[in-house]
Design an enzyme around this catalytic site. Structure first.
Site, PDB file in Angstrom:
ATOM      1  NE  ARG A  26     -22.435  52.759 -10.616  1.00  7.66           N
ATOM      2  CZ  ARG A  26     -23.098  53.516  -9.747  1.00  7.66           C
ATOM      3  NH1 ARG A  26     -23.116  53.200  -8.487  1.00  7.66           N
ATOM      4  NH2 ARG A  26     -23.706  54.600 -10.167  1.00  7.66           N
ATOM      5  NE  ARG A  30     -19.503  52.895  -3.459  1.00  2.80           N
ATOM      6  CZ  ARG A  30     -20.525  53.751  -3.409  1.00  2.80           C
ATOM      7  NH1 ARG A  30     -20.473  54.777  -2.574  1.00  2.80           N
ATOM      8  NH2 ARG A  30     -21.589  53.577  -4.156  1.00  2.80           N
ATOM      9  NE  ARG A  39     -13.675  57.513  -3.004  1.00  3.62           N
ATOM     10  CZ  ARG A  39     -14.849  57.415  -2.430  1.00  3.62           C
ATOM     11  NH1 ARG A  39     -15.611  56.381  -2.668  1.00  3.62           N
ATOM     12  NH2 ARG A  39     -15.288  58.378  -1.655  1.00  3.62           N
ATOM     13  CG  ASP A  76     -20.562  58.867 -12.673  1.00  7.16           C
ATOM     14  OD1 ASP A  76     -20.670  57.905 -11.897  1.00  7.16           O
ATOM     15  OD2 ASP A  76     -21.472  59.695 -12.853  1.00  7.16           O
ATOM     16  CE1 TYR A 153     -27.987  61.600 -10.043  1.00 10.63           C
ATOM     17  CE2 TYR A 153     -28.476  60.810 -12.263  1.00 10.63           C
ATOM     18  CZ  TYR A 153     -28.299  60.569 -10.905  1.00 10.63           C
ATOM     19  OH  TYR A 153     -28.437  59.286 -10.427  1.00 10.63           O
TER      20      TYR A 153
HETATM   21  C1  CP3 Z   1     -27.058  57.109 -12.263  1.00  8.65           C
HETATM   22  C2  CP3 Z   1     -25.621  56.789 -12.585  1.00  8.65           C
HETATM   23  C3  CP3 Z   1     -24.476  57.467 -12.085  1.00  8.65           C
HETATM   24  N1  CP3 Z   1     -23.369  56.844 -12.651  1.00  8.65           N
HETATM   25  C4  CP3 Z   1     -23.753  55.808 -13.450  1.00  8.65           C
HETATM   26  C5  CP3 Z   1     -25.159  55.780 -13.450  1.00  8.65           C
HETATM   27  C6  CP3 Z   1     -26.011  54.874 -14.305  1.00  8.65           C
HETATM   28  C7  CP3 Z   1     -26.072  53.514 -13.779  1.00  8.65           C
HETATM   29  C8  CP3 Z   1     -26.978  53.332 -12.627  1.00  8.65           C
HETATM   30  O1  CP3 Z   1     -28.185  53.566 -12.772  1.00  8.65           O
HETATM   31  O2  CP3 Z   1     -26.466  52.913 -11.561  1.00  8.65           O
HETATM   32  C9  CP3 Z   1     -22.916  54.913 -14.266  1.00  8.65           C
HETATM   33  C10 CP3 Z   1     -21.640  54.445 -13.707  1.00  8.65           C
HETATM   34  N2  CP3 Z   1     -20.973  54.845 -12.584  1.00  8.65           N
HETATM   35  C11 CP3 Z   1     -19.819  54.152 -12.448  1.00  8.65           C
HETATM   36  C12 CP3 Z   1     -19.680  53.307 -13.574  1.00  8.65           C
HETATM   37  C13 CP3 Z   1     -18.399  52.544 -13.833  1.00  8.65           C
HETATM   38  C14 CP3 Z   1     -18.375  51.364 -14.578  1.00  8.65           C
HETATM   39  C15 CP3 Z   1     -18.949  50.142 -13.901  1.00  8.65           C
HETATM   40  O3  CP3 Z   1     -18.209  49.449 -13.170  1.00  8.65           O
HETATM   41  O4  CP3 Z   1     -20.146  49.838 -14.162  1.00  8.65           O
HETATM   42  C16 CP3 Z   1     -20.842  53.451 -14.357  1.00  8.65           C
HETATM   43  C17 CP3 Z   1     -21.253  52.729 -15.628  1.00  8.65           C
HETATM   44  C18 CP3 Z   1     -18.839  54.252 -11.366  1.00  8.65           C
HETATM   45  C19 CP3 Z   1     -19.253  54.864 -10.101  1.00  8.65           C
HETATM   46  N3  CP3 Z   1     -19.990  56.007  -9.927  1.00  8.65           N
HETATM   47  C20 CP3 Z   1     -20.058  56.296  -8.591  1.00  8.65           C
HETATM   48  C21 CP3 Z   1     -19.346  55.306  -7.857  1.00  8.65           C
HETATM   49  C22 CP3 Z   1     -19.139  55.282  -6.358  1.00  8.65           C
HETATM   50  C23 CP3 Z   1     -17.993  56.178  -6.106  1.00  8.65           C
HETATM   51  C24 CP3 Z   1     -17.334  55.958  -4.786  1.00  8.65           C
HETATM   52  O5  CP3 Z   1     -17.899  56.416  -3.785  1.00  8.65           O
HETATM   53  O6  CP3 Z   1     -16.249  55.363  -4.778  1.00  8.65           O
HETATM   54  C25 CP3 Z   1     -18.819  54.409  -8.801  1.00  8.65           C
HETATM   55  C26 CP3 Z   1     -17.939  53.219  -8.543  1.00  8.65           C
HETATM   56  C27 CP3 Z   1     -20.696  57.518  -8.038  1.00  8.65           C
HETATM   57  C28 CP3 Z   1     -22.061  57.823  -8.543  1.00  8.65           C
HETATM   58  N4  CP3 Z   1     -22.373  58.160  -9.826  1.00  8.65           N
HETATM   59  C29 CP3 Z   1     -23.737  58.329  -9.942  1.00  8.65           C
HETATM   60  C30 CP3 Z   1     -24.304  58.112  -8.666  1.00  8.65           C
HETATM   61  C31 CP3 Z   1     -25.788  58.177  -8.373  1.00  8.65           C
HETATM   62  C32 CP3 Z   1     -23.254  57.827  -7.784  1.00  8.65           C
HETATM   63  C33 CP3 Z   1     -23.323  57.615  -6.312  1.00  8.65           C
HETATM   64  C34 CP3 Z   1     -23.637  56.187  -6.095  1.00  8.65           C
HETATM   65  C35 CP3 Z   1     -23.519  55.794  -4.648  1.00  8.65           C
HETATM   66  O7  CP3 Z   1     -23.003  56.560  -3.809  1.00  8.65           O
HETATM   67  O8  CP3 Z   1     -23.968  54.668  -4.391  1.00  8.65           O
HETATM   68  C36 CP3 Z   1     -24.426  58.642 -11.184  1.00  8.65           C
END
Ligand code: CP3
Length: 358
Positions: A26, A30, A39, A76, A153
């Site tokens: 990640r 943010r 964003r 994602d 999910y």
């Molecule tokens: C379970 C999972 C997801 N997505 C991902 C996982 C597996 C990794 C982990 O276990 O954390 C993987 C993921 N999601 C994102 C990336 C981008 C690459 C990176 O920088 O690592 C990667 C590799 C961006 C993202 N994916 C997401 C964001 C936040 C989006 C935002 O609000 O701007 C980002 C930067 C959204 C997302 N996407 C997902 C969730 C649960 C959320 C909400 C998270 C939150 O609100 O804290 C599903």
């Protein structure tokens, strides 16, 4: 042409490095003000993912600030269920949701396997663009979710703490769940092969919720399908010395510390480990290890951060197969200065044990 930094790819193949490579799960996100700004302009997260120029820009943002050894494509894991027609959306502060979650065998039977070159071209375009912009400065990581994690999910309809619906299906109707996991494994393999073709130089599989399973269920419902995906990937052959165009695979099961010996036998080049894992118990030959700083260490002062990094580096000593990372994704309220300390400390301290190329 800029000098290539390939210490990340070398470490994945356990080949000599000049210091330990570091990147963060990640790393685009943010905690960066420039991410929050973009964003706010774009409106929502999926709009950013589906716009290759924006996705490429966000991929590069952390690399402009920090001396990271890899970029990960901004996207994602839930792009696959979205492409399967489940209707992914994000509710402010509540994480991902699906308009059409999976409830029974019929829903699963109807699901078709997305053609990544059609339904997910936006990801491939973002990868092509990011490779062009990176100019070989650092390698680009492609990724996908594990079938089990995606299924949680799809069946729960969003994030879950209890996994009630999917576990009910696992115990009362395992055949339906296996059909879903099989379709997901095939979809993920096609998706990752398309990412490799588009230019991804390493692949990571995120099994974020594998740790919610019982021992027996983990092997049957999660690891088996990740193993299948790896066997379907077209990624070249690894030679005895550094193989430049080989695409290594990292498997990361959060909470999977007890199963690492089995995970290491699933055909991967590296395993990701969270902060609960005692690094001294892991083998230090032929398999690379990625991890495992507790992300909350980054809330502490500089000296504490450095000391915690040092403890991890000392566990590996001169072993070349270590990729420094956090034990899970970086939190959104992490101070930027801490990230700078992290990246620079890993490089500086690890030089004492390494004298390879790159
Ligand atoms: C379970 C999972 C997801 N997505 C991902 C996982 C597996 C990794 C982990 O276990 O954390 C993987 C993921 N999601 C994102 C990336 C981008 C690459 C990176 O920088 O690592 C990667 C590799 C961006 C993202 N994916 C997401 C964001 C936040 C989006 C935002 O609000 O701007 C980002 C930067 C959204 C997302 N996407 C997902 C969730 C649960 C959320 C909400 C998270 C939150 O609100 O804290 C599903």
């Amino acid at each position: 042409m800029q000098r290539q930094n390939d210490r990340y790819l070398r470490a994945l193949q356990c080949q000599p490095v000049d210091c330990t490579p570091v990147w963060m799960m990640r790393q685009a996100g943010r905690y960066l003000p420039e991410y929050r700004q973009l964003r706010a302009k774009a409106g929502d997260f999926m709009t950013m993912c589906k716009n290759p120029e924006l996705a490429c820009e966000v991929t590069l943002q952390p690399l402009r600030r920090f001396d990271l050894d890899a970029a990960i494509i901004f996207s994602d894991i839930l792009t696959i269920p979205d492409a399967m027609g489940l209707g992914l959306y994000f509710e402010q502060g509540e994480g991902p949701k699906f308009k059409n979650p999976i409830t029974n065998f019929n829903d699963i039977n109807k699901l078709s396997i997305p053609d990544p070159e059609i339904e997910l071209t936006y990801v491939m375009d973002a990868i092509r663009l990011a490779r062009k912009e990176l100019q070989g400065k650092v390698p680009l990581i492609g990724f996908a979710g594990s079938p089990w994690t995606l299924a949680t999910y799809m069946i729960e309809g969003g994030s879950s703490k209890t996994f009630t619906k999917i576990k009910k299906m696992l115990y009362s109707d395992p055949a339906s769940l296996h059909l879903l996991l099989d379709k997901l494994a095939e979809s993920v393999a096609l998706y990752l092969n398309a990412q490799i073709k588009a230019g991804a130089q390493s692949i990571m599989i995120f099994d974020s919720w594998g740790g919610a399973l019982s021992h027996r269920s983990y092997l049957e419902f999660s690891l088996q399908y990740m193993h299948k995906i790896i066997s379907l990937l077209e990624r070249g052959t690894r030679g005895p010395s550094y193989t430049k165009d080989y695409v290594p695979v990292t498997l990361f099961t959060k909470g999977g510390g007890l199963w690492l010996d089995k995970i290491m036998q699933a055909g991967c080049d590296a395993v990701g480990v969270d902060w609960t894992v005692d690094l001294s118990t892991l083998p230090k030959e032929n398999i690379a290890i990625q991890g495992n700083l507790d992300p909350t260490v980054l809330y502490a002062d500089k000296v504490t951060i450095k000391n915690n990094i040092d403890l991890i580096l000392k566990e590996f000593g001169p072993y070349n197969g270590h990729i420094f990372n956090l034990g899970h994704g970086i939190s959104q309220d992490t101070p930027i200065e801490s990230v700078e300390v992290l990246v620079n400390t890993v490089h500086q301290l690890s030089k004492r044990d390494h004298n390879g190329e790159s």
